[in-house]
Design an enzyme around this catalytic site. Structure first.
Site, PDB file in Angstrom:
ATOM      1  N   LYS A 192     -14.262 -90.911  -6.792  1.00 34.43           N
ATOM      2  CA  LYS A 192     -15.467 -91.256  -6.027  1.00 34.43           C
ATOM      3  C   LYS A 192     -15.951 -92.595  -6.584  1.00 34.43           C
ATOM      4  O   LYS A 192     -16.563 -92.656  -7.665  1.00 34.43           O
ATOM      5  CB  LYS A 192     -16.510 -90.144  -6.199  1.00 34.43           C
ATOM      6  CG  LYS A 192     -17.751 -90.326  -5.337  1.00 34.43           C
ATOM      7  CD  LYS A 192     -18.641 -91.316  -5.969  1.00 34.43           C
ATOM      8  CE  LYS A 192     -20.035 -91.441  -5.568  1.00 34.43           C
ATOM      9  NZ  LYS A 192     -20.350 -92.842  -5.209  1.00 34.43           N
ATOM     10  N   GLY A 245     -20.588 -94.830 -16.024  1.00 34.84           N
ATOM     11  CA  GLY A 245     -21.817 -95.202 -15.325  1.00 34.84           C
ATOM     12  C   GLY A 245     -22.985 -95.177 -16.284  1.00 34.84           C
ATOM     13  O   GLY A 245     -22.805 -95.324 -17.504  1.00 34.84           O
ATOM     14  N   SER A 246     -24.164 -94.954 -15.750  1.00 35.60           N
ATOM     15  CA  SER A 246     -25.365 -95.016 -16.584  1.00 35.60           C
ATOM     16  C   SER A 246     -25.513 -93.750 -17.431  1.00 35.60           C
ATOM     17  O   SER A 246     -25.013 -92.673 -17.076  1.00 35.60           O
ATOM     18  CB  SER A 246     -26.591 -95.169 -15.691  1.00 35.60           C
ATOM     19  OG  SER A 246     -26.678 -94.059 -14.823  1.00 35.60           O
ATOM     20  N   GLY A 250     -24.921 -89.859 -16.505  1.00 34.33           N
ATOM     21  CA  GLY A 250     -24.008 -89.141 -17.404  1.00 34.33           C
ATOM     22  C   GLY A 250     -24.601 -87.811 -17.859  1.00 34.33           C
ATOM     23  O   GLY A 250     -23.910 -86.791 -17.945  1.00 34.33           O
ATOM     24  N   GLU A 268     -18.294 -92.492 -20.232  1.00 40.18           N
ATOM     25  CA  GLU A 268     -18.387 -93.887 -20.705  1.00 40.18           C
ATOM     26  C   GLU A 268     -19.690 -94.432 -20.145  1.00 40.18           C
ATOM     27  O   GLU A 268     -19.792 -94.671 -18.943  1.00 40.18           O
ATOM     28  CB  GLU A 268     -17.214 -94.713 -20.161  1.00 40.18           C
ATOM     29  CG  GLU A 268     -15.857 -94.212 -20.549  1.00 40.18           C
ATOM     30  CD  GLU A 268     -15.485 -94.551 -21.980  1.00 40.18           C
ATOM     31  OE1 GLU A 268     -16.269 -95.244 -22.660  1.00 40.18           O
ATOM     32  OE2 GLU A 268     -14.413 -94.111 -22.409  1.00 40.18           O
ATOM     33  N   CYS A 302     -21.024-103.315 -19.430  1.00 38.30           N
ATOM     34  CA  CYS A 302     -21.596-102.273 -20.296  1.00 38.30           C
ATOM     35  C   CYS A 302     -21.641-102.714 -21.758  1.00 38.30           C
ATOM     36  O   CYS A 302     -22.576-102.404 -22.476  1.00 38.30           O
ATOM     37  CB  CYS A 302     -20.798-100.992 -20.158  1.00 38.30           C
ATOM     38  SG  CYS A 302     -19.035-101.262 -20.361  1.00 38.30           S
ATOM     39  N   GLU A 402     -31.331-101.445 -21.200  1.00 38.79           N
ATOM     40  CA  GLU A 402     -30.132-102.065 -20.639  1.00 38.79           C
ATOM     41  C   GLU A 402     -30.558-102.778 -19.345  1.00 38.79           C
ATOM     42  O   GLU A 402     -30.895-102.134 -18.355  1.00 38.79           O
ATOM     43  CB  GLU A 402     -29.078-100.992 -20.331  1.00 38.79           C
ATOM     44  CG  GLU A 402     -27.745-101.610 -20.008  1.00 38.79           C
ATOM     45  CD  GLU A 402     -26.698-100.586 -19.578  1.00 38.79           C
ATOM     46  OE1 GLU A 402     -27.052 -99.633 -18.870  1.00 38.79           O
ATOM     47  OE2 GLU A 402     -25.524-100.772 -19.936  1.00 38.79           O
TER      48      GLU A 402
HETATM   49  P1  NAP Z   1     -24.630 -95.156 -12.051  1.00 37.10           P
HETATM   50  O1  NAP Z   1     -25.802 -95.378 -11.191  1.00 37.10           O
HETATM   51  O2  NAP Z   1     -24.730 -94.177 -13.150  1.00 37.10           O
HETATM   52  O3  NAP Z   1     -23.435 -94.742 -11.052  1.00 37.10           O
HETATM   53  C1  NAP Z   1     -22.138 -94.497 -11.537  1.00 37.10           C
HETATM   54  C2  NAP Z   1     -21.434 -93.598 -10.551  1.00 37.10           C
HETATM   55  O4  NAP Z   1     -22.086 -92.329 -10.516  1.00 37.10           O
HETATM   56  C3  NAP Z   1     -21.456 -94.125  -9.118  1.00 37.10           C
HETATM   57  O5  NAP Z   1     -20.248 -93.804  -8.484  1.00 37.10           O
HETATM   58  C4  NAP Z   1     -22.613 -93.337  -8.518  1.00 37.10           C
HETATM   59  O6  NAP Z   1     -22.561 -93.235  -7.115  1.00 37.10           O
HETATM   60  C5  NAP Z   1     -22.412 -91.989  -9.176  1.00 37.10           C
HETATM   61  N1  NAP Z   1     -23.584 -91.140  -9.155  1.00 37.10           N
HETATM   62  C6  NAP Z   1     -24.891 -91.497  -9.035  1.00 37.10           C
HETATM   63  N2  NAP Z   1     -25.674 -90.386  -9.044  1.00 37.10           N
HETATM   64  C7  NAP Z   1     -24.842 -89.337  -9.158  1.00 37.10           C
HETATM   65  C8  NAP Z   1     -25.049 -87.933  -9.228  1.00 37.10           C
HETATM   66  N3  NAP Z   1     -26.269 -87.387  -9.168  1.00 37.10           N
HETATM   67  N4  NAP Z   1     -23.974 -87.127  -9.358  1.00 37.10           N
HETATM   68  C9  NAP Z   1     -22.730 -87.648  -9.431  1.00 37.10           C
HETATM   69  N5  NAP Z   1     -22.468 -88.966  -9.357  1.00 37.10           N
HETATM   70  C10 NAP Z   1     -23.519 -89.804  -9.234  1.00 37.10           C
HETATM   71  O7  NAP Z   1     -24.083 -96.507 -12.707  1.00 37.10           O
HETATM   72  P2  NAP Z   1     -23.825 -97.913 -11.987  1.00 37.10           P
HETATM   73  O8  NAP Z   1     -25.159 -98.474 -11.648  1.00 37.10           O
HETATM   74  O9  NAP Z   1     -22.807 -97.759 -10.926  1.00 37.10           O
HETATM   75  O10 NAP Z   1     -23.133 -98.745 -13.176  1.00 37.10           O
HETATM   76  C11 NAP Z   1     -23.836 -99.336 -14.188  1.00 37.10           C
HETATM   77  C12 NAP Z   1     -23.864 -98.461 -15.425  1.00 37.10           C
HETATM   78  O11 NAP Z   1     -22.530 -98.145 -15.812  1.00 37.10           O
HETATM   79  C13 NAP Z   1     -24.469 -99.174 -16.612  1.00 37.10           C
HETATM   80  O12 NAP Z   1     -25.310 -98.286 -17.296  1.00 37.10           O
HETATM   81  C14 NAP Z   1     -23.261 -99.545 -17.456  1.00 37.10           C
HETATM   82  O13 NAP Z   1     -23.534 -99.734 -18.812  1.00 37.10           O
HETATM   83  C15 NAP Z   1     -22.371 -98.377 -17.210  1.00 37.10           C
HETATM   84  N6  NAP Z   1     -20.974 -98.737 -17.510  1.00 37.10           N
HETATM   85  C16 NAP Z   1     -20.380 -98.231 -18.629  1.00 37.10           C
HETATM   86  C17 NAP Z   1     -19.069 -98.593 -18.967  1.00 37.10           C
HETATM   87  C18 NAP Z   1     -18.379 -98.031 -20.186  1.00 37.10           C
HETATM   88  O14 NAP Z   1     -17.150 -98.097 -20.253  1.00 37.10           O
HETATM   89  N7  NAP Z   1     -19.101 -97.504 -21.160  1.00 37.10           N
HETATM   90  C19 NAP Z   1     -18.361 -99.447 -18.137  1.00 37.10           C
HETATM   91  C20 NAP Z   1     -19.007 -99.952 -17.004  1.00 37.10           C
HETATM   92  C21 NAP Z   1     -20.303 -99.571 -16.692  1.00 37.10           C
HETATM   93  P3  NAP Z   1     -23.501 -94.217  -6.213  1.00 37.10           P
HETATM   94  O15 NAP Z   1     -23.038 -95.578  -6.487  1.00 37.10           O
HETATM   95  O16 NAP Z   1     -23.224 -93.789  -4.853  1.00 37.10           O
HETATM   96  O17 NAP Z   1     -24.910 -93.963  -6.649  1.00 37.10           O
END
Ligand code: NAP
Length: 499
Positions: A192, A245-246, A250, A268, A302, A402
């Protein structure tokens, strides 16, 4: 023949492209069960982009059923390892061959410079699939020590159906970090992607199928996180969620797993990584690392070096050098400009969030050294100039939150002990760095920064051989390297008695 990737080349390619925004289930491109779609707005100019299928629970059910069927049949899991390797190598080649198209799709979706999409994102995605392809025929099991009449095989077996949920900042790279080891280990995957970055995920699945990956082994369901993401993470027939993701989402994922079938979870998550510079360091090298480490990908990284901890006597000199590097090298421009080094932020709402965080930081005492302002608004796109702010202390919101934009926060320190304390004074533990010419100090400080990766006199160097991931609220589990294979396997003992 070498292609001249001018702005005109990409404008023409855009005009001639009709991106496919459907889902990929059981080897077929398909609409959502409800037929609903949504329009992705392009970050580079604020105009409507692709029409994306808005999946729902029934689509997740379909994709998981297909993945389960493929896993149970053994069509991939039991395939000759050398055959698996050939298919994955063909897939890596197809990613490279279709590189310009993939780069364009990535840039339409996320607004990063198209040459970065091509030279970094496409290249690393192909290399990642190749790396794990090469592992397919090099994975051994064990025989445990037993008495003479027994033989205990300790098999490393795939877990089953993996749900991968990914973010928008490096879509192809992070997706292949999960697909490579999960598939090499013999699992099936339902991916997804983030709602902002569906296009390359769909193409990756089509190319995998073209390379010979059997139907159902890799499915993509597009849509919103609270709808399809949640449905995938709550599904009773999914064995593991590999999430990037965030931190906020997580935590939800762990809750979904706990309240359903206790599926495994690998997370992650976010970061607020410190780059510590001592007065004896090569300040030019430190300034270059700090600027590129924080501003690359418009700060939507990230492990970006978002906190610069600088020994007080060199703060001014360092900030001046960072300004020079930024002006000279980090060109902010339309993503189709060949010289663009950074492009647009992901969407209007995120632009507002980043500007709001800057305002709040300044209101609470942070001083703007330069940048951190909305620019190029006449394009309709979401651009923010790289900015540096001096925080009164590490408690400043700019030093704790962040921001996920091109904003570097400087926190001065006076002693090594204080530098380490501030470096670890964060909820996160993803990455960090230390710049010093004193190698004893480099050793001490790199050991004491509690993070998954710590660089010494450099930043953001890595390859597939090194694991990537964090401690604390940056999550657990590691992507990349041979160790990522372990995440997608578990041990199974087969004990035989001979008479
Ligand atoms: P996000 O809002 O947490 O979304 C990540 C994924 O989760 C997206 O596919 C999102 O779908 C999905 N999601 C959202 N709500 C959900 C729920 N209730 N249940 C299941 N899935 C859900 O993060 P983002 O804004 O895409 O990315 C930025 C974040 O990712 C930052 O915090 C960054 O630090 C982190 N990140 C970490 C790493 C690492 O390796 N540590 C690498 C890259 C990014 P939708 O888009 O449809 O909401």
């Amino acid at each position: 023949m070498t292609t001249d990737y001018t702005r005109a080349y990409w404008e023409k390619a855009l005009a001639e492209t009709t991106p496919r925004g459907g889902m990929f289930i059981d080897g077929q491109l398909t609409r959502s069960d409800t037929g609903l779609t949504f329009i992705r707005i392009r970050p580079m100019d604020g105009k409507p982009g692709a029409e994306i299928a808005r999946g729902g629970i029934k689509d997740i059910d379909r994709a998981v059923a297909s993945a389960r069927k493929a896993f149970a049949s053994g069509v991939w899991r039991k395939k000759d390892p050398q055959e698996k390797k050939k298919i994955m190598l063909r897939w890596a080649d197809l990613i490279r061959k279709n590189g310009a198209e993939l780069a364009l799709l990535e840039t339409i979706d996320v607004g990063k410079p198209v040459m970065a999409s091509l030279n970094v994102d496409v290249a690393l995605a192909a290399n990642c699939i190749q790396y794990y392809a090469e592992m397919c025929d090099k994975l051994y099991d064990e025989i445990a020590p037993t008495g003479p009449n027994d033989r205990a095989l300790v098999r490393k077996v795939p877990i089953g159906v993996i749900g991968a949920i990914t973010p928008w900042n490096y879509p192809m790279i992070i997706e292949t970090w999960k697909l490579g080891p999960a598939l090499a280990a013999g699992n099936s995957v339902v991916l997804k992607p983030a709602e902002q970055s569906s296009l390359t995920a769909i193409r990756l699945a089509e190319l995998a199928s073209e390379a010979g990956l059997p139907d159902g082994v890799f499915n993509v369901v597009t849509g919103y996180g609270e709808e399809v993401g949640k449905a995938l993470a709550c599904h009773m027939d999914v064995d593991m969620i590999a999430f990037t993701g965030s931190t906020e989402v997580g935590k939800l994922i762990m809750g979904y797993a706990a309240s359903t079938n206790l599926k495994r979870v690998a997370l992650e998550l976010g970061g607020k990584s410190p780059l510590v510079v001592f007065a004896d360091a090569d300040l030019d090298a430190a300034a270059s690392a700090a600027a590129w480490g924080c501003f690359y990908n418009s700060g939507e990284t990230c492990h970006a070096s978002t906190r610069l901890l600088a020994e007080r006597s060199v703060v001014d000199a360092l900030v001046e050098k960072i300004r020079e590097v930024t002006d000279r090298e980090i060109t902010l421009a339309h993503p189709f400009e060949p010289g663009a080094q950074i492009g647009a932020l992901i969407e209007d709402a995120h632009l507002g969030k980043v500007l709001g965080m800057i305002e709040a930081g300044v209101r609470s005492g942070a001083k703007r050294a330069f940048g951190g302002e909305r620019v190029m608004s006449e394009t309709g796109g979401y651009y923010v100039s790289p900015g540096v702010f001096i925080a009164p202390s590490n408690n400043s919101s700019l030093a704790q939150q962040e921001i996920f934009g091109p904003i570097l926060t400087v926190v001065p320190f006076d002693t090594e002990e204080e530098a380490v304390r501030i470096a670890n004074d964060t909820a996160y533990g993803l990455a960090g760095a230390v710049f010093t010419t004193d190698m004893n100090r480099a050793h001490r400080v790199s050991e004491d920064i509690h993070a998954g990766t710590v660089w010494v006199n450099c930043y953001d160097l890595s390859n597939f051989a090194t694991p990537f991931g964090g401690f604390k609220q940056s999550g657990f589990g590691r992507d990349r390297s041979v160790h990522a294979i372990d995440k997608y396997c578990d041990y199974k003992t087969i004990w035989q008695r001979f008479s």
